[in-house]
Design a protein around this motif. Structure first.
Motif: not given
Ligand SMILES: NC(=O)c1ccc[n+]([C@@H]2O[C@H](COP(=O)([O-])OP(=O)(O)OC[C@H]3O[C@@H](n4cnc5c(N)ncnc54)[C@H](O)[C@@H]3O)[C@@H](O)[C@H]2O)c1
Length: 269
Positions: A184, A209, A146, A179-181, A194, A198, A207, A204, A101
């Motif tokens: 993470a 979350v 996710y 979000n995935a960013e 994650t 992504a 996506t 990232f 990430s």
């Protein structure tokens, strides 16, 4: 030596490596962990190594010419050792996928692999369905979501512990939505899953979350739902923990063996 299935080196010597060694033994010892790279401060006692050669320094491991290196340690280990291995032409599998990430690290790994003519493989780890996301994305994925649900105590030491009283939860409670960013960054303990989703799917930022603390949960539950030009997809996993390390799922350890076997196999099916 590149094809020597019994000259595999690992980074780290914890629960995942022990599980991998047990798996190799069960399937007839066609593969073998011959060496490990662990810095002095984390080094296991010689009696724990069972004949596995210990290196404290990545340069010594490179000089030993492993056929393949498998990182089973930490995000720091990916950052500290994997670029040097790739640059020297040594194929490497990583389990600490969350480290990817970090875009700067990802770029430097790509540059090192290109320079060394080597290959970096990230395991699927505790999640599945990544093949579907990879196949579907070229035609366009419109959403990837996710949801990760774990018992409350799995979230101790995270920002959730500051926001809610984890010990007194009586019903499933959303502890993160974003979000995935962001996930993470704020929840690095969940970052491996994650990041894998992504990277296989829409990146990232796109996506979404949701993380949930559920007092009724007895396993870690992962759910991925995706839609796109291909149609739609959903997958749900209820992962059992590794007996040696309840923070790691058995499936994540098994995915390392799968990645190693695929690496050496002539036909990849
Ligand atoms: N991809 C996934 O889905 C997934 C799932 C669970 C865990 N993981 C990753 O797998 C890693 C290993 O899991 P485990 O259950 O074996 O953990 P563990 O704590 O049992 O073992 C980790 C080992 O790595 C060593 N270590 C720590 N920092 C190191 C470093 N900088 N360099 C070299 N060695 C170092 C430790 O001494 C220990 O031997 C975790 O840290 C996590 O990043 C990935």
């Amino acid at each position: 030596m590149r094809n020597d299935r019994r000259r595999i080196a690992v980074i780290g010597f914890g629960a995942m490596v022990r599980s991998l060694q047990a798996s190799f033994r069960r399937s007839g010892d066609h593969f073998g962990v011959a060496a490990t790279l662990v810095p002095m401060e984390f080094a296991p006692a010689p009696s724990e190594l069972g004949g596995v050669r210990l290196f404290n320094d990545v340069a010594e491991l490179i000089d030993w010419h492993p056929s393949l290196v498998v990182e089973c340690a930490s995000h720091d280990a990916v950052r500290d050792f994997v670029p040097a291995l790739l640059q020297k032409g040594i194929d490497t599998i990583i389990v600490s996928v969350g480290s990817l990430s970090d875009k700067t690290l990802l770029d430097s790994l790509e540059a090192a692999a290109t320079k060394g003519g080597s290959r970096l493989t990230a395991v699927s780890g505790a999640i599945g369905g990544l093949d579907v996301l990879r196949s579907a994305r070229s035609a366009g994925l419109s959403s990837v979501a996710y949801t990760g649900t774990k018992p409350p105590n799995a979230w101790t030491g995270t920002p959730a512990a500051d926001a809610v009283d984890l010990a007194s939860l009586s019903q499933p409670t959303v502890i993160f939505k974003g979000n995935a960013e962001q996930a993470a960054r704020l929840y690095p303990k969940n970052a491996n899953v994650t990041a894998a989703i992504a990277l296989a799917g829409i990146g990232f930022d796109a996506t979404s979350v949701v993380l949930i603390a559920d007092p009724n949960a007895t396993t870690n539950l992962h759910r991925v739902v995706a839609t796109g030009a291909f149609g739609s997809f959903s997958i749900e996993l209820q992962n059992k923990p590794l007996p040696d390390n309840p923070k790691t799922s058995l499936l994540a350890a098994l995915s390392i063996e799968e990645a190693i076997v695929r690496h050496f196999r002539a036909i990849d099916v």
